[in-house]
Design an enzyme around this catalytic site. Sequence first.
Site, PDB file in Angstrom:
ATOM      1  N   TYR A 174     -12.115  -2.351  -3.863  1.00 22.52           N
ATOM      2  CA  TYR A 174     -12.595  -2.856  -1.976  1.00 22.52           C
ATOM      3  C   TYR A 174     -13.990  -2.259  -1.946  1.00 22.52           C
ATOM      4  CZ  TYR A 174      -8.790  -2.403  -0.279  1.00 22.52           C
ATOM      5  OH  TYR A 174      -6.884  -2.132   0.239  1.00 22.52           O
ATOM      6  N   LYS A 208       0.771  -1.372   0.029  1.00 28.50           N
ATOM      7  CA  LYS A 208       0.281   0.081   0.120  1.00 28.50           C
ATOM      8  C   LYS A 208       0.824   1.115  -0.201  1.00 28.50           C
ATOM      9  CE  LYS A 208      -3.493  -2.361   2.428  1.00 28.50           C
ATOM     10  NZ  LYS A 208      -5.138  -2.248   4.046  1.00 28.50           N
ATOM     11  N   HIS A 215      -1.879  -5.234   1.595  1.00 33.33           N
ATOM     12  CA  HIS A 215      -3.312  -5.997   1.050  1.00 33.33           C
ATOM     13  C   HIS A 215      -2.716  -7.684   0.271  1.00 33.33           C
ATOM     14  CE1 HIS A 215      -7.494  -7.028  -0.662  1.00 33.33           C
ATOM     15  NE2 HIS A 215      -6.715  -7.204  -1.340  1.00 33.33           N
ATOM     16  N   ARG A 233      -1.532 -14.964   3.160  1.00 34.27           N
ATOM     17  CA  ARG A 233      -1.984 -14.208   4.692  1.00 34.27           C
ATOM     18  C   ARG A 233      -1.329 -14.077   5.997  1.00 34.27           C
ATOM     19  NH1 ARG A 233      -7.017 -10.600   3.240  1.00 34.27           N
ATOM     20  NH2 ARG A 233      -7.532 -11.862   5.488  1.00 34.27           N
ATOM     21  N   PHE A 260     -15.977   3.784   7.336  1.00 33.72           N
ATOM     22  CA  PHE A 260     -14.492   3.913   6.359  1.00 33.72           C
ATOM     23  C   PHE A 260     -14.360   3.912   5.580  1.00 33.72           C
ATOM     24  CE2 PHE A 260     -14.488  -0.176   7.542  1.00 33.72           C
ATOM     25  CZ  PHE A 260     -13.777  -0.946   6.900  1.00 33.72           C
ATOM     26  N   ARG A 285       2.335  -6.922   8.630  1.00 33.82           N
ATOM     27  CA  ARG A 285       2.231  -6.127  10.058  1.00 33.82           C
ATOM     28  C   ARG A 285       2.431  -5.719  11.255  1.00 33.82           C
ATOM     29  NH1 ARG A 285      -3.898  -7.460   7.298  1.00 33.82           N
ATOM     30  NH2 ARG A 285      -3.251  -6.375   5.265  1.00 33.82           N
ATOM     31  N   GLU A 287      -9.457 -10.280  -8.203  1.00 36.60           N
ATOM     32  CA  GLU A 287      -8.536  -8.608  -8.124  1.00 36.60           C
ATOM     33  C   GLU A 287      -7.082  -8.983  -8.966  1.00 36.60           C
ATOM     34  OE1 GLU A 287      -7.437  -9.301  -3.577  1.00 36.60           O
ATOM     35  OE2 GLU A 287      -9.455  -8.564  -3.321  1.00 36.60           O
ATOM     36  N   THR A 313      -5.355  -7.350  10.139  1.00 37.45           N
ATOM     37  CA  THR A 313      -5.512  -6.697   9.417  1.00 37.45           C
ATOM     38  C   THR A 313      -5.602  -5.686   9.925  1.00 37.45           C
ATOM     39  OG1 THR A 313      -7.404  -7.960   7.849  1.00 37.45           O
ATOM     40  CG2 THR A 313      -7.021  -5.437   8.590  1.00 37.45           C
ATOM     41  N   ASN A 341      -2.425  -0.084   6.840  1.00 39.55           N
ATOM     42  CA  ASN A 341      -1.372  -1.580   7.906  1.00 39.55           C
ATOM     43  C   ASN A 341      -0.746  -2.470   6.396  1.00 39.55           C
ATOM     44  OD1 ASN A 341      -3.539  -1.631   5.577  1.00 39.55           O
ATOM     45  ND2 ASN A 341      -4.244  -3.998   7.103  1.00 39.55           N
TER      46      ASN A 341
END
Length: 142
Positions: free
Chosen positions: A49, A9, A115, A85, A57, A102, A126, A91, A112
């Site tokens: 998203y 990100k 993704h 993951r 948010f 993270r 995606e 998250t 964070n």
Amino acid sequence: MERTFLMVKPDGVQRNLIGEIVSRFEKKGFKLVGAKLMTIPTELAEEHYGEHKERPFFGELVDFITSGPVFAMAWEGENVISTARTMMGATNPKDAAPGTIRGDFGVTVGKNIIHGSDAPESAVRELGLFFSEEFNSYDKQI
Ligand code: CMP
């Protein structure tokens, strides 16, 4: 062979963490089969998203993910979706274990660092959003 979509990100790119993150997945044994540095257009961010559209948010999320360049990646390997993951951690970085991306680098739930697709269906969706069919023909890459 399973594939997943991972994305550093804007906060991770700004903090020069691309190399560190790519290195972790390479050392684990996964194969980087596609990657690009890009600034995400608002429409693409909203589609990516889409499942969070009703969340309070959502606006903040779209604003942040379009605020600067991201490093979008396609990775390949056995069980890469769930293993990535696990390597990313929870998250919310405050809940993420040390040793995870993270847990080691993140501070807030919004910023964070990374993704990753959460299931085979979202990985296909995606990867399709971010990489063209031609680019997805990994076998043809030199
Ligand atoms: P990601 O895995 O990219 O998927 C959805 C994102 O929404 C998630 O990471 C978080 O960065 C973000 N997110 C989740 N909860 C919040 C929140 N309460 N405030 C801001 N962003 C959030």
